[in-house]
Scaffold this motif. Structure first.
Motif, PDB file in Angstrom:
ATOM      1  N   THR A 295       1.998  -0.403  -2.362  1.00  0.00           N
ATOM      2  CA  THR A 295       1.863  -1.189  -1.142  1.00  0.00           C
ATOM      3  C   THR A 295       0.620  -0.673  -0.424  1.00  0.00           C
ATOM      4  O   THR A 295       0.479   0.530  -0.210  1.00  0.00           O
ATOM      5  CB  THR A 295       3.102  -1.007  -0.246  1.00  0.00           C
ATOM      6  OG1 THR A 295       4.243  -1.493  -0.949  1.00  0.00           O
ATOM      7  CG2 THR A 295       2.953  -1.731   1.077  1.00  0.00           C
ATOM      8  N   LYS A 296      -0.292  -1.559  -0.069  1.00  0.00           N
ATOM      9  CA  LYS A 296      -1.556  -1.170   0.572  1.00  0.00           C
ATOM     10  C   LYS A 296      -1.322  -1.010   2.070  1.00  0.00           C
ATOM     11  O   LYS A 296      -1.178  -1.985   2.803  1.00  0.00           O
ATOM     12  CB  LYS A 296      -2.621  -2.225   0.292  1.00  0.00           C
ATOM     13  CG  LYS A 296      -4.015  -1.766   0.644  1.00  0.00           C
ATOM     14  CD  LYS A 296      -5.051  -2.849   0.438  1.00  0.00           C
ATOM     15  CE  LYS A 296      -5.283  -3.145  -1.016  1.00  0.00           C
ATOM     16  NZ  LYS A 296      -6.364  -4.146  -1.202  1.00  0.00           N
TER      17      LYS A 296
ATOM     18  N   HIS B  18      -2.939  -2.884   5.350  1.00  0.00           N
ATOM     19  CA  HIS B  18      -2.476  -4.193   5.846  1.00  0.00           C
ATOM     20  C   HIS B  18      -1.320  -4.062   6.842  1.00  0.00           C
ATOM     21  O   HIS B  18      -0.884  -5.060   7.406  1.00  0.00           O
ATOM     22  CB  HIS B  18      -2.047  -5.087   4.679  1.00  0.00           C
ATOM     23  CG  HIS B  18      -3.207  -5.620   3.922  1.00  0.00           C
ATOM     24  ND1 HIS B  18      -3.832  -6.789   4.247  1.00  0.00           N
ATOM     25  CD2 HIS B  18      -3.889  -5.111   2.867  1.00  0.00           C
ATOM     26  CE1 HIS B  18      -4.845  -6.995   3.426  1.00  0.00           C
ATOM     27  NE2 HIS B  18      -4.899  -5.989   2.582  1.00  0.00           N
ATOM     28  N   TYR B  19      -0.843  -2.838   7.048  1.00  0.00           N
ATOM     29  CA  TYR B  19       0.346  -2.641   7.881  1.00  0.00           C
ATOM     30  C   TYR B  19       0.123  -1.650   9.028  1.00  0.00           C
ATOM     31  O   TYR B  19       1.066  -1.293   9.709  1.00  0.00           O
ATOM     32  CB  TYR B  19       1.510  -2.147   7.004  1.00  0.00           C
ATOM     33  CG  TYR B  19       1.839  -3.122   5.912  1.00  0.00           C
ATOM     34  CD1 TYR B  19       2.622  -4.238   6.184  1.00  0.00           C
ATOM     35  CD2 TYR B  19       1.336  -2.960   4.633  1.00  0.00           C
ATOM     36  CE1 TYR B  19       2.914  -5.158   5.179  1.00  0.00           C
ATOM     37  CE2 TYR B  19       1.623  -3.877   3.625  1.00  0.00           C
ATOM     38  CZ  TYR B  19       2.405  -4.963   3.915  1.00  0.00           C
ATOM     39  OH  TYR B  19       2.687  -5.882   2.934  1.00  0.00           O
TER      40      TYR B  19
ATOM     41  N   ASP C  80       5.195  -8.082  -1.679  1.00  0.00           N
ATOM     42  CA  ASP C  80       4.562  -7.828  -0.376  1.00  0.00           C
ATOM     43  C   ASP C  80       5.581  -7.266   0.619  1.00  0.00           C
ATOM     44  O   ASP C  80       6.779  -7.497   0.499  1.00  0.00           O
ATOM     45  CB  ASP C  80       3.977  -9.119   0.195  1.00  0.00           C
ATOM     46  CG  ASP C  80       2.661  -9.490  -0.466  1.00  0.00           C
ATOM     47  OD1 ASP C  80       2.046  -8.625  -1.114  1.00  0.00           O
ATOM     48  OD2 ASP C  80       2.255 -10.653  -0.343  1.00  0.00           O
ATOM     49  N   ASN C  81       5.071  -6.550   1.602  1.00  0.00           N
ATOM     50  CA  ASN C  81       5.873  -6.026   2.715  1.00  0.00           C
ATOM     51  C   ASN C  81       6.931  -5.026   2.267  1.00  0.00           C
ATOM     52  O   ASN C  81       7.945  -4.849   2.923  1.00  0.00           O
ATOM     53  CB  ASN C  81       6.522  -7.174   3.500  1.00  0.00           C
ATOM     54  CG  ASN C  81       5.524  -8.241   3.860  1.00  0.00           C
ATOM     55  OD1 ASN C  81       4.449  -7.960   4.379  1.00  0.00           O
ATOM     56  ND2 ASN C  81       5.854  -9.478   3.550  1.00  0.00           N
TER      57      ASN C  81
ATOM     58  N   LYS D 185      -3.200  -9.379  -2.168  1.00  0.00           N
ATOM     59  CA  LYS D 185      -4.155  -8.570  -1.404  1.00  0.00           C
ATOM     60  C   LYS D 185      -3.470  -7.422  -0.666  1.00  0.00           C
ATOM     61  O   LYS D 185      -4.132  -6.526  -0.162  1.00  0.00           O
ATOM     62  CB  LYS D 185      -4.930  -9.453  -0.428  1.00  0.00           C
ATOM     63  CG  LYS D 185      -4.074 -10.060   0.665  1.00  0.00           C
ATOM     64  CD  LYS D 185      -4.879 -10.936   1.587  1.00  0.00           C
ATOM     65  CE  LYS D 185      -3.971 -11.474   2.685  1.00  0.00           C
ATOM     66  NZ  LYS D 185      -4.692 -12.201   3.683  1.00  0.00           N
ATOM     67  N   LYS D 186      -2.154  -7.425  -0.589  1.00  0.00           N
ATOM     68  CA  LYS D 186      -1.411  -6.358   0.081  1.00  0.00           C
ATOM     69  C   LYS D 186      -0.937  -5.286  -0.895  1.00  0.00           C
ATOM     70  O   LYS D 186      -0.098  -4.464  -0.564  1.00  0.00           O
ATOM     71  CB  LYS D 186      -0.210  -6.947   0.823  1.00  0.00           C
ATOM     72  CG  LYS D 186      -0.607  -7.868   1.963  1.00  0.00           C
ATOM     73  CD  LYS D 186       0.598  -8.408   2.669  1.00  0.00           C
ATOM     74  CE  LYS D 186       0.189  -9.313   3.820  1.00  0.00           C
ATOM     75  NZ  LYS D 186       1.342  -9.824   4.551  1.00  0.00           N
TER      76      LYS D 186
END
Length: 187
Positions: free
Chosen positions: A171-172, A175-176, A41-42, A122-123
């Motif tokens: 990376t989705k 979400h960011y 994530d991130n 989910k990300k």
């Protein structure tokens, strides 16, 4: 950041003009504040260049307007690859490539990636057109994937070669978007 001296920014496009004296030098690196090596994530960084690019006839992709998954939708991965000569001689990538792939369900992505202990979150999402094929290749990381002209993801890693249609893990971006827009406004 330790790697900042190693980062080279190169815009290889006839659609972007730079003055002869301009060099693209990263001015600011902004890694997502919650990034760690312990989770996928991130996995996102923004880079501000020292000079603005003057775009000519380039269509810019927009940030996603929804957090919905796009399972089954056709998307396109864009990146740079190597001609045989440049690959064999160790030169820079020299061929702009794109590949149509399909947004895959997370359960299928996790089943494909059995050999890796990373759990889909989910990300993240995966996309590809060759579920069982693994084409080894040398390709650029951080390749963008666009779905309906929206920047839906950035390639984190692939099982094989994403530019040949093998499954890539992304990376989705949806979400960011708040973080991205805040960084743009701040810097």
């Amino acid at each position: 950041m330790k790697f900042s001296r190693l980062l080279k920014v190169d815009i290889a496009s006839k659609e972007i003009s730079l003055n002869k004296t301009d060099k693209l030098i990263p001015e600011i690196f902004l890694q997502h504040p919650n990034f760690t090596m312990d989770t996928p994530d991130n996995n996102l960084m923004l880079i501000k260049l020292n000079v603005p690019l003057k775009l000519k006839q380039v269509s810019l992709a927009v940030l996603p307007d929804t957090m919905d998954d796009r399972e089954g939708e056709k998307c396109t991965v864009f990146a740079w690859g190597w001609s045989e000569w440049n690959y064999l001689t160790g030169l820079e990538p020299d061929i702009q490539m794109n590949r149509n792939v399909f947004f895959l369900p997370n359960a299928l992505c996790q089943a494909i990636e059995k050999s890796v202990t990373i759990q889909m979150t989910k990300k993240m999402f995966c996309a590809g057109s060759n579920i069982n094929t693994i084409s080894l290749c040398k390709e650029m990381s951080a390749a963008p994937i666009l779905c309906q002209n929206q920047l839906y993801g950035i390639l984190s890693w692939s099982k094989g070669c994403a530019l040949r249609g093998d499954v890539g893990y992304y990376t989705k971006i949806s979400h960011y978007t708040d973080w991205i827009l805040n960084v743009i406004r701040t810097y």
